[in-house]
Design an enzyme around this catalytic site. Structure first.
Site, PDB file in Angstrom:
ATOM      1  N   TYR A 104       0.876  -0.873   0.022  1.00 14.63           N
ATOM      2  CA  TYR A 104      -0.006  -0.001  -0.419  1.00 14.63           C
ATOM      3  C   TYR A 104       1.005   1.599   0.068  1.00 14.63           C
ATOM      4  O   TYR A 104       2.347   0.844   0.125  1.00 14.63           O
ATOM      5  CB  TYR A 104      -0.542   0.155   1.182  1.00 14.63           C
ATOM      6  CG  TYR A 104      -0.038  -0.148   2.525  1.00 14.63           C
ATOM      7  CD1 TYR A 104       0.656   0.808   3.094  1.00 14.63           C
ATOM      8  CD2 TYR A 104      -0.112  -1.053   3.096  1.00 14.63           C
ATOM      9  CE1 TYR A 104       0.795   1.054   4.440  1.00 14.63           C
ATOM     10  CE2 TYR A 104       0.448  -1.300   4.647  1.00 14.63           C
ATOM     11  CZ  TYR A 104       1.177  -0.319   5.160  1.00 14.63           C
ATOM     12  OH  TYR A 104       1.368  -0.791   6.267  1.00 14.63           O
ATOM     13  N   ASP A 144      -2.994   2.686   9.868  1.00  8.83           N
ATOM     14  CA  ASP A 144      -2.913   2.278  10.067  1.00  8.83           C
ATOM     15  C   ASP A 144      -1.509   1.861   9.643  1.00  8.83           C
ATOM     16  O   ASP A 144      -1.146   0.692   8.769  1.00  8.83           O
ATOM     17  CB  ASP A 144      -2.852   0.820  11.359  1.00  8.83           C
ATOM     18  CG  ASP A 144      -2.272  -0.172  12.119  1.00  8.83           C
ATOM     19  OD1 ASP A 144      -1.006   0.709  12.387  1.00  8.83           O
ATOM     20  OD2 ASP A 144      -2.418  -1.296  11.817  1.00  8.83           O
ATOM     21  N   ILE A 145      -1.515   2.878   9.021  1.00 11.05           N
ATOM     22  CA  ILE A 145      -0.122   2.685   7.943  1.00 11.05           C
ATOM     23  C   ILE A 145       1.445   2.807   8.763  1.00 11.05           C
ATOM     24  O   ILE A 145       1.479   3.071   9.332  1.00 11.05           O
ATOM     25  CB  ILE A 145       0.141   4.283   7.434  1.00 11.05           C
ATOM     26  CG1 ILE A 145      -1.104   4.939   6.862  1.00 11.05           C
ATOM     27  CG2 ILE A 145       1.335   4.204   6.402  1.00 11.05           C
ATOM     28  CD1 ILE A 145      -1.575   3.125   6.279  1.00 11.05           C
ATOM     29  N   GLU A 146       2.143   1.256   8.564  1.00 11.68           N
ATOM     30  CA  GLU A 146       3.711   1.465   9.141  1.00 11.68           C
ATOM     31  C   GLU A 146       4.641   1.040   8.307  1.00 11.68           C
ATOM     32  O   GLU A 146       6.122   1.079   8.223  1.00 11.68           O
ATOM     33  CB  GLU A 146       3.040   0.077  10.371  1.00 11.68           C
ATOM     34  CG  GLU A 146       2.014   0.266  11.367  1.00 11.68           C
ATOM     35  CD  GLU A 146       1.962  -1.191  11.829  1.00 11.68           C
ATOM     36  OE1 GLU A 146       2.495  -1.632  11.835  1.00 11.68           O
ATOM     37  OE2 GLU A 146       0.627  -1.210  12.692  1.00 11.68           O
ATOM     38  N   ASN A 147       4.461   1.276   6.980  1.00 14.19           N
ATOM     39  CA  ASN A 147       5.658   1.124   5.948  1.00 14.19           C
ATOM     40  C   ASN A 147       6.521   2.742   6.040  1.00 14.19           C
ATOM     41  O   ASN A 147       7.677   2.482   5.421  1.00 14.19           O
ATOM     42  CB  ASN A 147       4.975   0.608   4.891  1.00 14.19           C
ATOM     43  CG  ASN A 147       4.750   1.912   3.912  1.00 14.19           C
ATOM     44  OD1 ASN A 147       3.899   2.894   4.563  1.00 14.19           O
ATOM     45  ND2 ASN A 147       3.493   1.410   2.882  1.00 14.19           N
TER      46      ASN A 147
END
Length: 294
Positions: A104, A144-147
């Site tokens: 994503y 919940d963006i974790e990259n």
């Protein structure tokens, strides 16, 4: 004739103090959808534990990709009616974007607008012939963006919030990591558009609870709640030791007796706790042990 009740100044003060304490009561939010053995969405809502349930995750989106809803073995059949069951109990149900793995990202402002329109038409108040969860209208979107790729999520939040003018409000929430500022969600959170922010105080040794020591957690909590404009802040916690391989689990007794009093006292915008996730919560009965003190 009824007698008039007169309260002494001390009793009146105590009553007001008690009411103020009651006003600090919080809610519990939970992520559902990442373990087929956690029960149905309706089971989660019928437990009476939660005010918010985030369906996790739309793990592929943006960059021209066909969006993918990954529910880790859950069947999508019946989820539409489950959503309505939850909403009939005044529980807000949101779709969570991102997660710890997935494909994503947003490549441009136009990409952000395209994803916002897709979410509106396929999960929110718009219309589409291919709504993955049927006719049920979700209450909002969770990020919940974790990259570590933060580009254009501020624009995504703006476009989603603009859809609120078309009728039902689109609730916006986010789950940043506790080191401030968050590498993935910093610019988005700076918009001030988020209703709830559940900060992840786990898998982050620099700002999580460890061996009875809550100083790093409280320091980070004060930074978050004083630096970011949002409706409410939630203390994000693992529901069991197995839910966070890099630590951050707080035993229920220590949460209720030590951590929550400090957290509530440090921020007027305290909203409650977020637990990861429903499966571990079922196994450990974490929320049921702490709900009375949240």
């Amino acid at each position: 004739m009824a007698a008039k009740l007169k309260l002494s100044p001390l009793i009146a003060f105590l009553l007001l103090a008690g009411m103020a304490g009651m006003s600090r009561a919080g809610n519990i939010a939970v992520y559902w959808g990442q373990n087929g053995n956690e029960g149905t969405l309706a089971d989660a809502c019928n437990s009476g534990l939660y005010a918010y349930v985030m369906i996790a995750f739309l793990s592929t989106f943006g960059n021209g990709q066909t969006p993918v809803l990954n529910l880790a073995g859950h069947s999508k059949a019946g989820i539409s009616s489950d959503i309505q069951t939850c909403q009939s109990q005044n529980i807000k149900v949101l779709l969570s974007l991102g997660g710890g793995s997935g494909s994503y990202g947003l490549s441009s402002k136009d990409d952000a607008r395209s994803v916002a329109d897709y979410l509106w038409n396929n999960f929110l108040g718009g219309s589409s012939s291919s709504r993955p969860l049927g006719d049920a209208v979700l209450d909002g979107i969770d990020l919940d963006i974790e990259n570590g790729k933060s580009a254009h999520y501020d624009e995504l939040a703006t476009f989603l919030s603009q859809h609120s003018s078309q009728g039902k409000k689109v609730i916006l929430t986010a789950a940043p990591q506790c080191p401030y500022p968050d590498a993935s969600l910093g610019p988005a959170l700076n918009t001030g558009l988020f209703d709830n922010v559940w900060v992840q105080f786990y898998n982050n040794p620099s700002c999580q609870y460890a061996s009875g020591d809550d100083r790093n957690l409280l320091r980070a909590w004060r930074t978050w709640t004083s630096s970011v404009k949002a409706g409410s802040f939630y203390l994000g916690l693992p529901a069991s030791p197995d839910a966070a391989t890099s630590g951050g689990y707080i035993p229920p007794g220590e949460l209720t007796s030590k951590v929550l009093p400090g957290v509530k006292g440090a921020a007027s915008n305290y909203g409650g706790i977020m637990v990861w996730n429903r499966y571990y919560d079922v196994q450990n009965k974490y929320s049921s042990q702490v709900k009375g003190s949240v």
